[in-house]
Enzyme design. Structure first.
Site, mmCIF file in Angstrom:
data_model
loop_
_atom_site.group_PDB
_atom_site.id
_atom_site.type_symbol
_atom_site.label_atom_id
_atom_site.label_comp_id
_atom_site.label_asym_id
_atom_site.label_seq_id
_atom_site.Cartn_x
_atom_site.Cartn_y
_atom_site.Cartn_z
ATOM 1 N N LYS A 12 -0.462 1.394 6.049
ATOM 2 C CA LYS A 12 1.056 1.421 6.992
ATOM 3 C C LYS A 12 0.305 2.561 8.065
ATOM 4 O O LYS A 12 -1.102 2.632 8.080
ATOM 5 C CB LYS A 12 1.655 2.260 6.512
ATOM 6 C CG LYS A 12 2.389 1.234 5.496
ATOM 7 C CD LYS A 12 3.498 2.342 4.804
ATOM 8 C CE LYS A 12 4.751 1.405 3.950
ATOM 9 N NZ LYS A 12 5.630 2.610 3.110
ATOM 10 N N PHE A 60 18.291 4.824 6.867
ATOM 11 C CA PHE A 60 17.179 5.273 6.983
ATOM 12 C C PHE A 60 16.077 4.445 8.256
ATOM 13 O O PHE A 60 15.510 4.078 8.267
ATOM 14 C CB PHE A 60 16.369 5.425 5.823
ATOM 15 C CG PHE A 60 16.204 4.395 4.854
ATOM 16 C CD1 PHE A 60 15.218 3.676 4.608
ATOM 17 C CD2 PHE A 60 17.055 4.887 3.373
ATOM 18 C CE1 PHE A 60 15.638 2.915 3.810
ATOM 19 C CE2 PHE A 60 17.238 3.641 2.726
ATOM 20 C CZ PHE A 60 15.703 2.462 3.139
ATOM 21 N N ARG A 88 0.579 -2.512 -8.508
ATOM 22 C CA ARG A 88 2.023 -1.936 -7.370
ATOM 23 C C ARG A 88 1.245 -0.694 -8.817
ATOM 24 O O ARG A 88 2.016 0.716 -8.806
ATOM 25 C CB ARG A 88 3.134 -2.414 -8.294
ATOM 26 C CG ARG A 88 3.578 -3.413 -7.922
ATOM 27 C CD ARG A 88 5.354 -3.688 -7.181
ATOM 28 N NE ARG A 88 5.804 -2.626 -6.761
ATOM 29 C CZ ARG A 88 6.639 -1.384 -5.434
ATOM 30 N NH1 ARG A 88 5.684 -2.363 -4.837
ATOM 31 N NH2 ARG A 88 6.655 -0.323 -5.458
ATOM 32 N N ASN A 115 4.038 7.017 3.201
ATOM 33 C CA ASN A 115 3.482 7.425 1.763
ATOM 34 C C ASN A 115 1.852 6.330 0.967
ATOM 35 O O ASN A 115 1.698 5.341 0.775
ATOM 36 C CB ASN A 115 4.446 7.065 0.603
ATOM 37 C CG ASN A 115 4.644 5.169 1.089
ATOM 38 O OD1 ASN A 115 4.853 4.205 2.252
ATOM 39 N ND2 ASN A 115 5.965 5.243 0.282
ATOM 40 N N HIS A 118 1.920 -0.440 1.400
ATOM 41 C CA HIS A 118 3.025 -0.799 0.879
ATOM 42 C C HIS A 118 2.584 -2.157 -0.052
ATOM 43 O O HIS A 118 1.650 -2.196 0.201
ATOM 44 C CB HIS A 118 3.962 -1.729 2.230
ATOM 45 C CG HIS A 118 4.731 -3.080 1.816
ATOM 46 N ND1 HIS A 118 6.317 -2.339 1.143
ATOM 47 C CD2 HIS A 118 4.924 -3.840 1.963
ATOM 48 C CE1 HIS A 118 6.774 -4.278 0.718
ATOM 49 N NE2 HIS A 118 5.747 -4.756 1.536
#
Length: 153
Positions: A12, A60, A88, A115, A118
């Site tokens: 990201k 959000f 993951r 974070n 993705h």
């Protein structure tokens, strides 16, 4: 390679800005996953809406869209045995505060909104859908890593 699958991964904007692409790619390569596509790109509003379609009606979403379109991302496709589950696990929990040390989010994530990474979820068809949003078929490479015979039976 038996039972291989592909999964979508995206560094990201916060991960790109902090220079974490190399560290993240190295972790997946060290694990034995194979990078079959990768590109820098700027996500526009339309792609953000398609990619995060399940969140469009959530409170959000506007903040999420603003963040994911705020700078370049590094989109990738990784291949390997149980690639979706492996990625993951390596990413850690969505909230870095809940991620174990040694996971990407545990080591690099700052907060829930920043974070770093993705990855496709484990829902059937999720990885294929995301790969199709970000890559054309001719952008996906088929090749054998020299160490594959050592990694897979």
């Amino acid at each position: 390679m038996a039972d291989t699958e592909r999964t979508f991964v995206m560094v990201k904007p916060d991960g790109v800005q902090r220079g974490l692409i190399g560290d993240i790619v190295s972790r997946f390569e060290d694990r034995g996953l194979k990078l079959v596509a990768g590109k820098f790109m700027q996500i526009d509003d339309e792609l953000a809406r398609e990619h995060y379609a399940e969140h469009v009606d959530k409170p959000f979403f506007d903040e999420l869209k603003e963040f994911i379109t705020s700078g370049p991302v590094f989109a990738m496709v990784w291949e390997g045995q149980d690639a979706v589950a492996q990625v993951r696990t390596m990413m850690g929990e969505t909230d870095p505060a809940e991620s174990a040390p040694g996971t990407i989010r545990g080591d690099f994530g700052l907060d829930l909104g920043r974070n770093v990474i993705h990855g496709s979820d484990t829902e059937p068809g999720s990885a294929e859908r995301e790969i199709g949003l970000f890559f054309d078929d001719d952008e996906l490479q088929d090749y054998e890593r020299i160490d594959e015979p050592w990694l897979y039976e």
